[in-house]
Motif scaffolding. Sequence first.
Motif, PDB file in Angstrom:
ATOM      1  N   SER A  60      16.319 -30.885  -6.549  1.00 17.16           N
ATOM      2  CA  SER A  60      16.443 -31.651  -5.308  1.00 17.16           C
ATOM      3  C   SER A  60      15.589 -30.931  -4.281  1.00 17.16           C
ATOM      4  N   PRO A  61      14.928 -31.677  -3.411  1.00 16.91           N
ATOM      5  CA  PRO A  61      13.988 -31.063  -2.465  1.00 16.91           C
ATOM      6  C   PRO A  61      14.697 -30.302  -1.351  1.00 16.91           C
ATOM      7  N   GLY A  62      13.967 -29.394  -0.753  1.00 11.31           N
ATOM      8  CA  GLY A  62      14.455 -28.620   0.383  1.00 11.31           C
ATOM      9  C   GLY A  62      13.679 -27.326   0.509  1.00 11.31           C
ATOM     10  N   THR A  63      14.098 -26.510   1.450  1.00 11.43           N
ATOM     11  CA  THR A  63      13.427 -25.219   1.604  1.00 11.43           C
ATOM     12  C   THR A  63      13.697 -24.370   0.362  1.00 11.43           C
ATOM     13  N   ALA A  64      12.752 -23.512   0.051  1.00  9.79           N
ATOM     14  CA  ALA A  64      12.874 -22.691  -1.162  1.00  9.79           C
ATOM     15  C   ALA A  64      12.354 -21.291  -0.867  1.00  9.79           C
ATOM     16  N   ASP A  65      13.055 -20.610   0.027  1.00 10.40           N
ATOM     17  CA  ASP A  65      12.703 -19.249   0.423  1.00 10.40           C
ATOM     18  C   ASP A  65      13.632 -18.258  -0.260  1.00 10.40           C
ATOM     19  N   THR A  66      13.196 -17.038  -0.385  1.00 15.35           N
ATOM     20  CA  THR A  66      14.042 -15.972  -0.917  1.00 15.35           C
ATOM     21  C   THR A  66      13.561 -14.643  -0.370  1.00 15.35           C
ATOM     22  N   THR A  67      14.344 -13.614  -0.577  1.00 15.01           N
ATOM     23  CA  THR A  67      13.942 -12.251  -0.230  1.00 15.01           C
ATOM     24  C   THR A  67      14.356 -11.307  -1.341  1.00 15.01           C
ATOM     25  N   ALA A  68      13.643 -10.219  -1.451  1.00 13.38           N
ATOM     26  CA  ALA A  68      13.980  -9.153  -2.393  1.00 13.38           C
ATOM     27  C   ALA A  68      13.516  -7.845  -1.757  1.00 13.38           C
ATOM     28  N   THR A  69      14.028  -6.747  -2.237  1.00 13.24           N
ATOM     29  CA  THR A  69      13.602  -5.436  -1.784  1.00 13.24           C
ATOM     30  C   THR A  69      12.976  -4.703  -2.960  1.00 13.24           C
ATOM     31  N   LEU A  70      11.827  -4.119  -2.728  1.00  9.21           N
ATOM     32  CA  LEU A  70      11.178  -3.279  -3.739  1.00  9.21           C
ATOM     33  C   LEU A  70      11.346  -1.829  -3.297  1.00  9.21           C
ATOM     34  N   ASN A  71      12.056  -1.068  -4.113  1.00  9.76           N
ATOM     35  CA  ASN A  71      12.302   0.340  -3.846  1.00  9.76           C
ATOM     36  C   ASN A  71      11.323   1.176  -4.666  1.00  9.76           C
ATOM     37  N   PHE A  72      10.714   2.163  -4.035  1.00 10.44           N
ATOM     38  CA  PHE A  72       9.765   3.036  -4.730  1.00 10.44           C
ATOM     39  C   PHE A  72      10.309   4.451  -4.779  1.00 10.44           C
ATOM     40  N   THR A  73      10.208   5.065  -5.940  1.00 11.30           N
ATOM     41  CA  THR A  73      10.599   6.452  -6.125  1.00 11.30           C
ATOM     42  C   THR A  73       9.352   7.226  -6.542  1.00 11.30           C
ATOM     43  N   PHE A  74       9.090   8.315  -5.857  1.00 12.10           N
ATOM     44  CA  PHE A  74       7.925   9.149  -6.150  1.00 12.10           C
ATOM     45  C   PHE A  74       8.416  10.488  -6.680  1.00 12.10           C
ATOM     46  N   ASN A  75       7.871  10.913  -7.806  1.00  8.25           N
ATOM     47  CA  ASN A  75       8.232  12.217  -8.367  1.00  8.25           C
ATOM     48  C   ASN A  75       7.092  13.191  -8.144  1.00  8.25           C
ATOM     49  N   THR A 118       0.827  -1.205   0.000  1.00 12.01           N
ATOM     50  CA  THR A 118       0.000   0.000   0.000  1.00 12.01           C
ATOM     51  C   THR A 118       0.859   1.252   0.000  1.00 12.01           C
ATOM     52  N   ILE A 119       0.496   2.185  -0.864  1.00 14.71           N
ATOM     53  CA  ILE A 119       1.173   3.476  -0.974  1.00 14.71           C
ATOM     54  C   ILE A 119       0.203   4.559  -0.525  1.00 14.71           C
ATOM     55  N   THR A 120       0.711   5.514   0.239  1.00 10.07           N
ATOM     56  CA  THR A 120      -0.077   6.667   0.658  1.00 10.07           C
ATOM     57  C   THR A 120       0.611   7.936   0.168  1.00 10.07           C
ATOM     58  N   CYS A 121      -0.151   8.792  -0.484  1.00 14.13           N
ATOM     59  CA  CYS A 121       0.357  10.092  -0.940  1.00 14.13           C
ATOM     60  C   CYS A 121      -0.692  11.145  -0.622  1.00 14.13           C
ATOM     61  N   PRO A 122      -0.273  12.304  -0.112  1.00  8.89           N
ATOM     62  CA  PRO A 122      -1.247  13.357   0.161  1.00  8.89           C
ATOM     63  C   PRO A 122      -1.862  13.923  -1.122  1.00  8.89           C
ATOM     64  N   ALA A 123      -1.149  13.816  -2.232  1.00 12.69           N
ATOM     65  CA  ALA A 123      -1.634  14.247  -3.545  1.00 12.69           C
ATOM     66  C   ALA A 123      -1.010  13.313  -4.568  1.00 12.69           C
ATOM     67  N   ASP A 124      -1.593  13.266  -5.756  1.00 10.96           N
ATOM     68  CA  ASP A 124      -1.039  12.382  -6.780  1.00 10.96           C
ATOM     69  C   ASP A 124       0.370  12.831  -7.168  1.00 10.96           C
ATOM     70  N   PRO A 125       1.331  11.907  -7.116  1.00 12.78           N
ATOM     71  CA  PRO A 125       2.668  12.248  -7.601  1.00 12.78           C
ATOM     72  C   PRO A 125       2.638  12.312  -9.126  1.00 12.78           C
ATOM     73  N   THR A 126       3.670  12.885  -9.726  1.00 11.22           N
ATOM     74  CA  THR A 126       3.733  12.935 -11.193  1.00 11.22           C
ATOM     75  C   THR A 126       4.277  11.632 -11.755  1.00 11.22           C
ATOM     76  N   GLY A 127       4.817  10.782 -10.902  1.00 15.72           N
ATOM     77  CA  GLY A 127       5.320   9.488 -11.343  1.00 15.72           C
ATOM     78  C   GLY A 127       5.680   8.608 -10.163  1.00 15.72           C
ATOM     79  N   ILE A 128       5.495   7.306 -10.334  1.00 20.64           N
ATOM     80  CA  ILE A 128       5.902   6.320  -9.334  1.00 20.64           C
ATOM     81  C   ILE A 128       6.708   5.257 -10.079  1.00 20.64           C
ATOM     82  N   VAL A 129       7.882   4.954  -9.559  1.00 14.91           N
ATOM     83  CA  VAL A 129       8.735   3.936 -10.161  1.00 14.91           C
ATOM     84  C   VAL A 129       9.097   2.919  -9.084  1.00 14.91           C
ATOM     85  N   MET A 130       9.000   1.633  -9.437  1.00 16.73           N
ATOM     86  CA  MET A 130       9.370   0.548  -8.537  1.00 16.73           C
ATOM     87  C   MET A 130      10.598  -0.150  -9.116  1.00 16.73           C
ATOM     88  N   LYS A 131      11.532  -0.508  -8.248  1.00 17.32           N
ATOM     89  CA  LYS A 131      12.727  -1.231  -8.678  1.00 17.32           C
ATOM     90  C   LYS A 131      13.012  -2.334  -7.666  1.00 17.32           C
TER      91      LYS A 131
END
Length: 170
Positions: free
Chosen positions: A155-170, A76-89
């Motif tokens: 081959s069987p085993g645990t299959a977990d991972t992590t990633a980071t999602l970075n958001f840039t608001f213009n 969930t993203i919260t902005c007081p007003a619409d940004p001119t752009g949102i970028v996710m990486k």
Amino acid sequence: MKSYTFTAACLIALASLAVSGATHAQSTAQVNVTGRITSGCSVNSSGVTIPLGNVSAGALPSIGDHSPTSPTQNITITCPADPTGIVMKMTGKSVNGRLDVLELTNAGGSGVANGVGVQLIYDNKPLVLNSDVAIPIAARQIPIAAHYIRLGTLSPGTADTTATLNFTFN
């Protein structure tokens, strides 16, 4: 979040004064100023968990096959007003140069599955590491899903991972 961080240091010299013929020593004091200017938009969740459950090796019969895609989890993203752009990486660790596949946590370690990676899905497409993804300006819920993808001999085993999602608001 688009933000600017700044630090300023000022040296303040204290002037020597002569009062009644007395001499006063000179000294300095350092003042550090820190702060952050932000765009006003924020991501309301520090993270989401996407459960993929137990997947049989038989569900991934060939290299390139993927498990069923999970239900979406919303960021969930919260902005007081619409940004001119949102970028996710997305940032994280890829598998053998495949920028669209995340390496498993502790890959190659005891008890960890082999021959499989994870793809995060946005807009019905795998996210690619370090690539900008334009998000619709009016979006306030960013749906993210995931699935396993076969990369080699399983081959069987645990299959977990992590990633980071970075958001840039213009």
